[in-house]
Each structure stands twice: as C-alpha cells, then as structure tokens.
Design an enzyme around this catalytic site. Structure first.
Site: not given
Ligand code: PGA
Length: 241
Positions: A8-10, A89, A91, A157, A163, A203, A224-225
């Site tokens: 997930n590159w956001k 998600h 976010e 999650e 994050g 994370s 994510g990150g």
């Molecule tokens: P993260 O994000 O790996 O940066 O914690 C995971 C996600 O939001 O899907």
C-alpha cells in the site's frame, strides 16, 4: 494457503519516474519467488505506467458512475486491468469519515465489478477490540452473499500499529484473526470462512515479517511505509518462500 503480500503505497511517491523505478525493482526482485502473490496498490495516476504485477486501487467511490467530482469508480479500475481494491482503510475512516455503511456499499460495488476487495478492519488503542471487530465485520459485510464473500480478502490492521513502528505481537494478531474468522463463519459458514485470506498489517518490516508469515493463521501482509523501499519489500516477499 498461498500467502498474499500487498504493498500500500498510500500517497507516494511524488513522481512517475520514482514510482516506475520502485515498481521495476520489485517486479524483478520478486519474479522468481514461488508460493506467494504480490500486489502493488499505487496511487491511481500510476496504473498506466505499470505492467507485470497484479495491481490494486487504494479506494473507490460507492456509486457506479455520475457527477461525483474527483472520485474513481470500480468499473474504471476493472477497465484498467486492476484486480484488487483496498476498502475501509483506517486512514479513509479517519480523514474521509468513512463509516461501516459506506464501506459496505464500496465492498458490494467492488464485488459486483469483479474486483477483489481488501477489506480493512482494526481497533483503535482505546477501543474494545472484540466489540469493534464484530461491528466492523457485521456492518461491513451486511447483505454480501456467500458467493461474493469468497472473492474478499480481509486485512486486520490495529489502528495503533499503522505507521507507528509499534507492530502488533504476532500471537495477538493470530488471536484477532481467529476471532475474525469465527465471526465470518457465524455469518456464512466454517468452510467459507476457512477459505478467506486474512492478512495482518501495521508497521510490518523486513525484520518482523517472518514472525507473522510463519503463522498458518496469517495468510499474508498489508505493508505500508516499507513497501516503498524495494529492497526491504522484496525481503518481506522472500520470507514467504
Ligand atoms: P504501515 O501501514 O506498514 O506503514 O504501518 C500499513 C497500512 O496502512 O496498510
């Protein structure tokens, strides 16, 4: 069950050139790794420059078409040969006020268009995990048929782990995933629930990924990150082999 690793590159990276660079490195680095599916979910604008790995969207709107300035539909993703879409998600829930009801509509539309939704669930730190997961599952999956639920992937999650660098201990993730599976079995049946992929996200790093992947109950990861760092992301995919 074959593991699934989702990037997930956001809202990253900032340029097409950088997006292509990371994508090509990941494609090359994961090409020979067997027994795992790798999906990249970049910002929509990069879909057309990517070829060679299955793609996912990070969101869709809950209407099929029409006057909804700025939105993207499920059928547009399907037409771009996109196979997956992240729905619900945390976010999106936080910054775009997505409710379980909205998420339910998005899941239904994604399934109608033949996309595989990656349905995200998880509790905030101060919330009762069991109550929240049960509510997110029952309201999110309301009215989704036995046939359609089979195409859905679920991602557990915990919001406090996203994050933050505070990944959830693997055994706690397993117990949440067991609860999610039990709740899905109550709504459908055991056989269906046992065949649904349930991922962990929050994370995940190249160092901790193996702790989750060695658990048979955890069918993959939503990253994510770290998924923007090709070298580390490839290490995560390699941990499935
Ligand atoms: P993260 O994000 O790996 O940066 O914690 C995971 C996600 O939001 O899907």
């Amino acid at each position: 069950m074959k593991k699934l690793i989702v990037a997930n590159w956001k809202m990253n990276p900032a340029t097409k050139r950088e997006a292509k660079r990371i994508f090509e490195l990941i494609k090359k680095g994961t090409a020979k790794i067997k027994n795992v599916d790798t999906i990249i979910c970049p910002p929509f604008v990069y879909f057309s420059v990517f070829e060679g790995l299955p793609l996912g969207g990070q969101n869709i709107f809950y209407k099929q078409e029409g006057a909804f300035t700025g939105e993207i539909s499920a059928s547009m993703l399907k037409d771009m040969k996109v196979e997956y879409v992240i729905v619900g998600h945390s976010e999106r829930r936080k910054y775009f006020a997505e409710t379980n009801e909205i998420i339910n509509k998005k899941l239904k539309l994604a399934l109608k268009e033949g996309l595989h939704p990656i349905f995200c669930l998880g509790e905030k730190e101060d919330e009762d995990k069991i109550l929240i997961l049960e509510k997110q599952i029952t309201e999110g999956l309301k009215g989704i048929s036995r046939q359609n639920i089979r195409d859905t992937v679920i991602a557990y999650e915990p919001v406090w782990a996203i994050g933050t660098g505070r990944n959830c201990p693997a055994l706690d993730a397993v117990s949440s995933i067991l609860f999610i599976r039990k709740t899905v079995a109550k709504l459908y049946n055991r056989g269906i629930a046992d065949n649904i992929k349930i991922l962990y996200g929050g994370s995940v790093s190249a160092d901790n990924a193996i702790q989750y992947l060695k658990e048979p109950e955890i069918n993959g990861l939503l990253v994510g990150g770290v998924s923007l760092n090709a070298e580390n992301f490839i290490k995560i995919v390699r941990s499935c082999g």
